[in-house]
Design a protein around this motif. Structure first.
Motif, PDB file in Angstrom:
ATOM      1  N   VAL A  19       6.229  -9.247   0.238  1.00 47.10           N
ATOM      2  CA  VAL A  19       5.562 -10.560   0.310  1.00 47.10           C
ATOM      3  C   VAL A  19       6.031 -11.512  -0.787  1.00 47.10           C
ATOM      4  O   VAL A  19       5.459 -12.580  -0.952  1.00 47.10           O
ATOM      5  CB  VAL A  19       4.024 -10.408   0.257  1.00 47.10           C
ATOM      6  N   SER A  23       4.584 -15.341   3.351  1.00 46.88           N
ATOM      7  CA  SER A  23       3.155 -15.636   3.248  1.00 46.88           C
ATOM      8  C   SER A  23       2.338 -14.619   4.026  1.00 46.88           C
ATOM      9  O   SER A  23       1.174 -14.377   3.705  1.00 46.88           O
ATOM     10  CB  SER A  23       2.866 -17.045   3.783  1.00 46.88           C
ATOM     11  N   TYR A  24       2.966 -14.019   5.050  1.00 46.42           N
ATOM     12  CA  TYR A  24       2.257 -13.063   5.900  1.00 46.42           C
ATOM     13  C   TYR A  24       3.168 -11.869   6.172  1.00 46.42           C
ATOM     14  O   TYR A  24       4.390 -11.937   6.013  1.00 46.42           O
ATOM     15  CB  TYR A  24       1.840 -13.729   7.224  1.00 46.42           C
ATOM     16  N   ASP A  34      -1.354  -8.301   9.285  1.00 44.03           N
ATOM     17  CA  ASP A  34      -1.979  -8.516   7.978  1.00 44.03           C
ATOM     18  C   ASP A  34      -3.275  -7.716   7.863  1.00 44.03           C
ATOM     19  O   ASP A  34      -3.566  -7.137   6.808  1.00 44.03           O
ATOM     20  CB  ASP A  34      -2.263 -10.008   7.770  1.00 44.03           C
ATOM     21  N   HIS A  52       2.576 -10.744  -6.403  1.00 45.10           N
ATOM     22  CA  HIS A  52       2.748 -11.292  -5.054  1.00 45.10           C
ATOM     23  C   HIS A  52       1.820 -10.602  -4.058  1.00 45.10           C
ATOM     24  O   HIS A  52       1.236 -11.250  -3.172  1.00 45.10           O
ATOM     25  CB  HIS A  52       4.207 -11.137  -4.612  1.00 45.10           C
ATOM     26  N   TRP A  56      -1.146 -12.350  -1.848  1.00 46.91           N
ATOM     27  CA  TRP A  56      -1.265 -12.173  -0.392  1.00 46.91           C
ATOM     28  C   TRP A  56      -2.632 -11.597  -0.041  1.00 46.91           C
ATOM     29  O   TRP A  56      -3.293 -12.070   0.894  1.00 46.91           O
ATOM     30  CB  TRP A  56      -0.153 -11.242   0.093  1.00 46.91           C
ATOM     31  N   HIS A  59      -5.400 -14.157  -0.180  1.00 44.99           N
ATOM     32  CA  HIS A  59      -5.301 -15.127   0.917  1.00 44.99           C
ATOM     33  C   HIS A  59      -5.828 -14.522   2.220  1.00 44.99           C
ATOM     34  O   HIS A  59      -6.603 -15.162   2.952  1.00 44.99           O
ATOM     35  CB  HIS A  59      -3.842 -15.551   1.081  1.00 44.99           C
TER      36      HIS A  59
END
Length: 228
Positions: A19, A23-24, A34, A52, A56, A59
């Motif tokens: 990641v 972003s995914y 995810d 990182h 992730w 989020h």
């Protein structure tokens, strides 16, 4: 291959690397991929060791109430995603398109005898097609490596030892998580993960550089290695 045990340092380092530029887990929007990886981790990764992955995770946590509505196959395990996960699983249409590209008859054929000019044109087009295929960029081969670094004795400053190891900076080398492992008699070894690009980094040379910190380092060993 996909992700390995995400509760281990090696697995979290692999996720952190994955990641770093994404972003995914798959694509450009949250999906069941995810969700599967998020649930496999169980708790938020250490932000200092896995910056990182922690970003992730935080989020994806914001979508927790929407997990059941996210697109994708909810029956797949987290190991179906990540390094070397097949493109068919991620984007079957792209895989089908690739197969069609391989099988397509670019120039057609018939039973009529070809003249010299037709043969020349066909060979030129074939050569151009092969050149374009060869020019397609290929992803760099990478490995995640676990290195054991042994100190001289129980009085060795392990914080300084780790700082020395991490001071080695090279193109194609990214240091990951680490921990101190007891050896006995109060002595602990440093076990540290690193992601390397195989074409750029020689593990023998890297071990020699670490051994040059002779005030702290007695010896080094490769404890584990896995291709990404």
């Amino acid at each position: 291959m996909g992700f390995t045990d995400l509760l281990s340092d090696a697995g979290l380092s692999m996720l952190n690397s994955w990641v770093t530029t994404r972003s995914y887990i798959v694509g450009d929007a949250p999906s069941q991929a995810d969700v599967a990886v998020y649930k496999a981790i169980q708790t938020a990764p250490d932000a200092e060791k896995y910056a990182h992955a922690a970003r992730w995770y935080k989020h994806i946590a914001s979508y927790e109430s929407e997990f059941s509505t996210l697109p994708g196959d909810a029956s797949k395990a987290y190991s179906a995603y990540g390094p070397e996960a097949t493109e068919v699983a991620v984007n079957p249409k792209a895989a089908e398109a690739e197969e069609e590209e391989e099988d397509v008859d670019l120039f057609g054929s018939d039973d009529e005898e070809e003249d010299a000019e037709a043969v020349r044109i066909r060979e030129e087009r074939l050569a151009e097609y092969r050149k374009k295929k060869e020019a397609k960029p290929k992803p760099a081969a990478k490995s995640i490596v676990t290195i054991d670094v042994k100190p001289w004795d129980d009085e060795t400053d392990m914080a300084a030892l780790e700082a020395s190891v991490r001071s080695i900076e090279k193109d194609g080398l990214v240091w990951g998580g680490s921990k101190l492992v007891p050896l006995g008699f109060g002595i602990r070894k440093l076990q540290i993960n690193v992601v390397v690009e195989d074409d750029k980094i020689s593990l023998d040379d890297l071990q020699e550089e670490i051994a040059e910190f002779e005030d702290y380092v007695q010896s080094t060993d490769i404890a584990a290695m896995q291709k990404l």
